[in-house]
Structure formats: structure tokens, C-alpha cells
Design an enzyme around this catalytic site. Structure first.
Site, PDB file in Angstrom:
ATOM      1  N   GLN A   1       2.798   1.882   1.291  1.00  0.00           N
ATOM      2  CA  GLN A   1       2.780   0.719   1.990  1.00  0.00           C
ATOM      3  C   GLN A   1       4.132   0.715   2.889  1.00  0.00           C
ATOM      4  OE1 GLN A   1       1.657  -2.929   0.868  1.00  0.00           O
ATOM      5  NE2 GLN A   1       1.824  -3.849   2.799  1.00  0.00           N
ATOM      6  N   PHE A   2       4.080   1.397   3.940  1.00  0.00           N
ATOM      7  CA  PHE A   2       5.447   1.392   4.885  1.00  0.00           C
ATOM      8  C   PHE A   2       5.603   0.097   5.578  1.00  0.00           C
ATOM      9  CE2 PHE A   2       2.361   1.907   8.308  1.00  0.00           C
ATOM     10  CZ  PHE A   2       2.871   1.220   9.288  1.00  0.00           C
ATOM     11  N   THR A   3       4.815  -0.471   5.621  1.00  0.00           N
ATOM     12  CA  THR A   3       5.273  -2.048   6.105  1.00  0.00           C
ATOM     13  C   THR A   3       6.278  -3.015   5.256  1.00  0.00           C
ATOM     14  OG1 THR A   3       3.233  -3.260   4.979  1.00  0.00           O
ATOM     15  CG2 THR A   3       2.845  -2.030   7.412  1.00  0.00           C
TER      16      THR A   3
END
Length: 145
Positions: free
Chosen positions: A78-80
Site C-alpha cells: 500500500q504505497f498510499t
């Protein structure tokens, strides 16, 4: 690296309405990677995750680790987690690692978790996913290297 650990009664991840990973009791991990993450960061977090004592013992105290309860891990990239929303109304993701580096660190983390004795299921890196789980407690811990 930044990892959100959520103790779960069960969880699953779907891609295109198809289950690609599912667990019963254990952790749902949301895994974010930044530019300067190295092997030592991955090793530190893998060790911390499998030994983190956030499951109840017979007295109801958080004294047991994932390995103690024979739990599983559902690991989701999850890059967010590296989204910065301090300015404006749309977050920027400049602190998130580029996909090639992020994928390498994410896959290495999952490999180390398995080597340490955890059963690990995953989502698909870089894909849109639906994560469905029941947070147990609720217990949510954020770890950073």
C-alpha cells in the site's frame, strides 16, 4: 518502511472479484515502502511482526505473538501509506518508493516472514484490490523502521 498491523479474526483480498489471498486468525498488514528503505529495515520489521505480543493469553493479557498462536498473515502492499496531505487537498506520494524498489522490499518482507515460520498470503502488487477483514479487538499497531 511503514506497516499498519491489524489483528484480524479473518481476512481476504480480492482482485477483479477473485480471492487471491485469505487467512483466518492473524494479522492484516498494510505495507508501505519509501526511497531509503534497505535490507536492515525489512529484517527489523519482519522480526518485530512475528514476535509482537498482541494476542491474549489465558488471563486476557496481550502476551502472545503471532507465532505463539499459530496465526497467519495477509500482506497487502500500500504505497498510499506514504501519502502527504499536509498541503492542499490532494495527497502527494513523493515519499513512496518507485514500484521496482517497493516490490523488491515487499517481496523480501514476505519471504522473511515465511522463513521465520509465519504462513503468509498476499495481494497482488500494483493491482487494485479489495481487502475485507474483521479487526479483532480492535487492535491496530503502526510500525516504522
Amino acid at each position: 518502511m511503514r506497516i499498519v498491523i491489524q489483528r484480524a479474526k479473518r481476512g481476504k483480498v480480492l482482485v477483479n472479484n477473485e480471492v487471491v489471498g485469505a487467512i483466518e486468525k492473524g494479522f492484516v498488514l498494510l505495507v508501505g515502502v519509501t526511497h531509503d528503505d534497505e535490507e536492515k529495515d525489512v529484517e527489523y520489521l519482519a522480526d518485530k511482526i512475528v514476535n509482537l505480543r498482541i494476542f491474549e493469553d489465558e488471563e486476557g493479557k496481550m502476551n502472545l505473538s503471532l507465532l505463539d498462536v499459530n496465526g497467519s498473515i495477509l500482506s497487502i502492499s500500500q504505497f498510499t501509506l506514504y501519502g502527504d496531505a499536509r498541503k492542499g487537498r490532494r495527497p502527494n506520494f513523493m515519499n513512496a518508493a518507485k514500484p521496482d524498489k517497493a516490490k523488491q522490499c515487499y517481496e523480501r518482507l514476505n519471504q522473511l516472514l515465511r522463513e521465520k515460520g509465519a504462513h503468509v498470503e498476499t495481494g497482488l502488487f500494483g493491482e487494485m484490490m479489495e481487502v475485507d477483514f474483521i479487526n479483532d479487538g480492535p487492535v491496530t499497531i503502526i510500525l516504522e523502521s
